[in-house]
Design a protein around this motif. Structure first.
Motif, PDB file in Angstrom:
ATOM      1  N   LEU A 232      -4.221  -3.996  -9.656  1.00 50.97           N
ATOM      2  CA  LEU A 232      -4.807  -5.296  -9.324  1.00 50.97           C
ATOM      3  C   LEU A 232      -5.130  -6.085 -10.591  1.00 50.97           C
ATOM      4  CD1 LEU A 232      -7.135  -4.311  -6.339  1.00 50.97           C
ATOM      5  CD2 LEU A 232      -4.932  -5.523  -6.225  1.00 50.97           C
ATOM      6  N   ALA A 233      -5.624  -5.403 -11.627  1.00 52.56           N
ATOM      7  CA  ALA A 233      -5.888  -6.069 -12.907  1.00 52.56           C
ATOM      8  C   ALA A 233      -4.591  -6.599 -13.509  1.00 52.56           C
ATOM      9  CB  ALA A 233      -6.579  -5.110 -13.870  1.00 52.56           C
ATOM     10  N   TYR A 234      -3.532  -5.799 -13.416  1.00 48.08           N
ATOM     11  CA  TYR A 234      -2.218  -6.243 -13.902  1.00 48.08           C
ATOM     12  C   TYR A 234      -1.758  -7.494 -13.139  1.00 48.08           C
ATOM     13  CZ  TYR A 234       2.828  -6.601 -14.049  1.00 48.08           C
ATOM     14  OH  TYR A 234       4.100  -7.100 -14.134  1.00 48.08           O
ATOM     15  N   LEU A 235      -1.885  -7.476 -11.814  1.00 51.07           N
ATOM     16  CA  LEU A 235      -1.465  -8.623 -11.013  1.00 51.07           C
ATOM     17  C   LEU A 235      -2.272  -9.870 -11.366  1.00 51.07           C
ATOM     18  CD1 LEU A 235      -0.931  -7.027  -7.475  1.00 51.07           C
ATOM     19  CD2 LEU A 235       0.802  -7.554  -9.216  1.00 51.07           C
ATOM     20  N   THR A 236      -3.576  -9.709 -11.590  1.00 53.90           N
ATOM     21  CA  THR A 236      -4.427 -10.832 -11.973  1.00 53.90           C
ATOM     22  C   THR A 236      -3.920 -11.453 -13.267  1.00 53.90           C
ATOM     23  OG1 THR A 236      -6.368  -9.973 -10.827  1.00 53.90           O
ATOM     24  CG2 THR A 236      -6.780 -11.492 -12.651  1.00 53.90           C
ATOM     25  N   MET A 237      -3.575 -10.605 -14.222  1.00 50.89           N
ATOM     26  CA  MET A 237      -3.076 -11.095 -15.504  1.00 50.89           C
ATOM     27  C   MET A 237      -1.685 -11.720 -15.342  1.00 50.89           C
ATOM     28  SD  MET A 237      -2.256  -8.947 -18.979  1.00 50.89           S
ATOM     29  CE  MET A 237      -0.825  -8.193 -18.214  1.00 50.89           C
ATOM     30  N   ALA A 238      -0.803 -11.033 -14.645  1.00 55.96           N
ATOM     31  CA  ALA A 238       0.578 -11.492 -14.505  1.00 55.96           C
ATOM     32  C   ALA A 238       0.688 -12.779 -13.698  1.00 55.96           C
ATOM     33  CB  ALA A 238       1.419 -10.397 -13.861  1.00 55.96           C
ATOM     34  N   PHE A 239      -0.114 -12.902 -12.663  1.00 60.13           N
ATOM     35  CA  PHE A 239      -0.022 -14.056 -11.768  1.00 60.13           C
ATOM     36  C   PHE A 239      -0.977 -15.183 -12.157  1.00 60.13           C
ATOM     37  CE2 PHE A 239       1.234 -10.927  -8.165  1.00 60.13           C
ATOM     38  CZ  PHE A 239       2.480 -10.770  -8.729  1.00 60.13           C
ATOM     39  N   LYS A 240      -1.869 -14.906 -13.118  1.00 58.43           N
ATOM     40  CA  LYS A 240      -2.841 -15.902 -13.582  1.00 58.43           C
ATOM     41  C   LYS A 240      -3.704 -16.458 -12.442  1.00 58.43           C
ATOM     42  CE  LYS A 240      -0.342 -17.180 -17.687  1.00 58.43           C
ATOM     43  NZ  LYS A 240       0.982 -16.826 -17.868  1.00 58.43           N
ATOM     44  N   CYS A 241      -4.097 -15.540 -11.570  1.00 60.67           N
ATOM     45  CA  CYS A 241      -5.031 -15.876 -10.500  1.00 60.67           C
ATOM     46  C   CYS A 241      -5.802 -14.610 -10.142  1.00 60.67           C
ATOM     47  CB  CYS A 241      -4.303 -16.436  -9.276  1.00 60.67           C
ATOM     48  SG  CYS A 241      -3.228 -15.263  -8.448  1.00 60.67           S
ATOM     49  N   SER A 242      -6.922 -14.756  -9.490  1.00 66.26           N
ATOM     50  CA  SER A 242      -7.754 -13.620  -9.144  1.00 66.26           C
ATOM     51  C   SER A 242      -7.125 -12.810  -8.006  1.00 66.26           C
ATOM     52  CB  SER A 242      -9.146 -14.099  -8.726  1.00 66.26           C
ATOM     53  OG  SER A 242      -9.936 -12.991  -8.350  1.00 66.26           O
ATOM     54  N   VAL A 243      -6.834 -11.537  -8.297  1.00 68.41           N
ATOM     55  CA  VAL A 243      -6.318 -10.616  -7.277  1.00 68.41           C
ATOM     56  C   VAL A 243      -7.276  -9.425  -7.251  1.00 68.41           C
ATOM     57  CG1 VAL A 243      -4.358  -9.259  -6.473  1.00 68.41           C
ATOM     58  CG2 VAL A 243      -3.949 -11.374  -7.749  1.00 68.41           C
TER      59      VAL A 243
ATOM     60  N   GLN B 113       0.838  -1.207   0.000  1.00 66.82           N
ATOM     61  CA  GLN B 113       0.000   0.000   0.000  1.00 66.82           C
ATOM     62  C   GLN B 113       0.872   1.256   0.000  1.00 66.82           C
ATOM     63  OE1 GLN B 113      -2.374  -0.839   3.497  1.00 66.82           O
ATOM     64  NE2 GLN B 113      -4.170  -1.320   2.253  1.00 66.82           N
ATOM     65  N   SER B 114       1.912   1.257   0.812  1.00 70.74           N
ATOM     66  CA  SER B 114       2.813   2.402   0.873  1.00 70.74           C
ATOM     67  C   SER B 114       3.491   2.636  -0.470  1.00 70.74           C
ATOM     68  CB  SER B 114       3.876   2.206   1.958  1.00 70.74           C
ATOM     69  OG  SER B 114       3.282   2.187   3.224  1.00 70.74           O
ATOM     70  N   LEU B 115       3.950   1.569  -1.098  1.00 71.85           N
ATOM     71  CA  LEU B 115       4.596   1.696  -2.407  1.00 71.85           C
ATOM     72  C   LEU B 115       3.623   2.211  -3.460  1.00 71.85           C
ATOM     73  CD1 LEU B 115       6.874  -1.464  -2.682  1.00 71.85           C
ATOM     74  CD2 LEU B 115       7.599   0.916  -2.837  1.00 71.85           C
ATOM     75  N   ILE B 116       2.381   1.733  -3.421  1.00 73.86           N
ATOM     76  CA  ILE B 116       1.368   2.190  -4.375  1.00 73.86           C
ATOM     77  C   ILE B 116       1.180   3.697  -4.268  1.00 73.86           C
ATOM     78  CG2 ILE B 116      -1.126   2.148  -4.840  1.00 73.86           C
ATOM     79  CD1 ILE B 116      -0.965  -0.912  -4.281  1.00 73.86           C
ATOM     80  N   VAL B 117       1.103   4.190  -3.044  1.00 72.17           N
ATOM     81  CA  VAL B 117       0.949   5.632  -2.821  1.00 72.17           C
ATOM     82  C   VAL B 117       2.196   6.382  -3.306  1.00 72.17           C
ATOM     83  CG1 VAL B 117       0.740   7.409  -1.039  1.00 72.17           C
ATOM     84  CG2 VAL B 117      -0.701   5.357  -0.934  1.00 72.17           C
ATOM     85  N   GLU B 118       3.375   5.867  -2.949  1.00 72.34           N
ATOM     86  CA  GLU B 118       4.633   6.524  -3.319  1.00 72.34           C
ATOM     87  C   GLU B 118       4.796   6.676  -4.826  1.00 72.34           C
ATOM     88  OE1 GLU B 118       8.096   4.708  -1.543  1.00 72.34           O
ATOM     89  OE2 GLU B 118       7.060   4.532   0.384  1.00 72.34           O
ATOM     90  N   VAL B 119       4.418   5.638  -5.584  1.00 68.35           N
ATOM     91  CA  VAL B 119       4.633   5.685  -7.030  1.00 68.35           C
ATOM     92  C   VAL B 119       3.407   6.201  -7.780  1.00 68.35           C
ATOM     93  CG1 VAL B 119       6.336   3.835  -6.933  1.00 68.35           C
ATOM     94  CG2 VAL B 119       3.977   3.280  -7.513  1.00 68.35           C
ATOM     95  N   GLY B 120       2.314   6.436  -7.055  1.00 69.92           N
ATOM     96  CA  GLY B 120       1.105   6.972  -7.682  1.00 69.92           C
ATOM     97  C   GLY B 120       0.391   5.978  -8.584  1.00 69.92           C
ATOM     98  N   ALA B 121       0.460   4.695  -8.243  1.00 67.85           N
ATOM     99  CA  ALA B 121      -0.191   3.669  -9.053  1.00 67.85           C
ATOM    100  C   ALA B 121      -1.704   3.706  -8.854  1.00 67.85           C
ATOM    101  CB  ALA B 121       0.343   2.287  -8.678  1.00 67.85           C
ATOM    102  N   ASP B 122      -2.438   3.416  -9.917  1.00 73.02           N
ATOM    103  CA  ASP B 122      -3.887   3.281  -9.853  1.00 73.02           C
ATOM    104  C   ASP B 122      -4.172   1.873  -9.338  1.00 73.02           C
ATOM    105  OD1 ASP B 122      -6.471   2.188 -11.003  1.00 73.02           O
ATOM    106  OD2 ASP B 122      -6.680   4.302 -11.552  1.00 73.02           O
ATOM    107  N   ILE B 123      -4.783   1.769  -8.171  1.00 72.94           N
ATOM    108  CA  ILE B 123      -4.960   0.477  -7.509  1.00 72.94           C
ATOM    109  C   ILE B 123      -5.761  -0.502  -8.358  1.00 72.94           C
ATOM    110  CG2 ILE B 123      -6.949   1.249  -6.150  1.00 72.94           C
ATOM    111  CD1 ILE B 123      -4.341  -1.223  -4.886  1.00 72.94           C
ATOM    112  N   ARG B 124      -6.819  -0.044  -9.004  1.00 73.79           N
ATOM    113  CA  ARG B 124      -7.637  -0.955  -9.820  1.00 73.79           C
ATOM    114  C   ARG B 124      -6.849  -1.500 -11.004  1.00 73.79           C
ATOM    115  NH1 ARG B 124     -13.238   2.331  -9.985  1.00 73.79           N
ATOM    116  NH2 ARG B 124     -12.253   3.688  -8.503  1.00 73.79           N
ATOM    117  N   ARG B 125      -6.111  -0.627 -11.666  1.00 71.44           N
ATOM    118  CA  ARG B 125      -5.298  -1.077 -12.797  1.00 71.44           C
ATOM    119  C   ARG B 125      -4.178  -1.997 -12.326  1.00 71.44           C
ATOM    120  NH1 ARG B 125      -3.368   3.629 -16.394  1.00 71.44           N
ATOM    121  NH2 ARG B 125      -2.787   1.874 -17.702  1.00 71.44           N
TER     122      ARG B 125
END
Length: 90
Positions: free
Chosen positions: A53-64, A39-51
């Motif tokens: 999580l979608a990236y992680l779902t695709m990259a990890f091939k599991c529901s995140v 969470q801290s890293l997401i805030v620091e880099v200004g990542a869009d949380i929904r995007r």
């Protein structure tokens, strides 16, 4: 940062886990401490949380659907992805 789970284990003589690598929960997903780090890293880099999580779902091939769903063995890959975003911003 305070005392981490790893610090406690090191103080008690257990050496396999370091403060830089908090223990994963027994359920196979990342620990609460690891969720906080991400969470801290997401805030620091200004990542869009929904995007992200979608990236992680695709990259990890599991529901995140939330950070708490990240598999324990994918913690470092998640951190690496956020750090790559930080480097790309420079």
């Amino acid at each position: 940062m305070g005392i981490t789970y790893g610090d406690h284990l090191i103080d008690s003589g257990y050496r396999d886990i370091t403060p830089e690598q908090p223990a994963a929960s027994a359920s196979g997903v990342i620990s609460e401490e690891q969720v906080g780090q991400i969470q801290s890293l997401i805030v620091e880099v200004g990542a869009d949380i929904r995007r992200f999580l979608a990236y992680l779902t695709m990259a990890f091939k599991c529901s995140v659907e939330k950070l708490e769903d990240i598999p324990a063995d994918k913690f470092q890959a998640t951190v690496d992805a956020l750090e790559a975003k930080r480097k790309a911003q420079k």
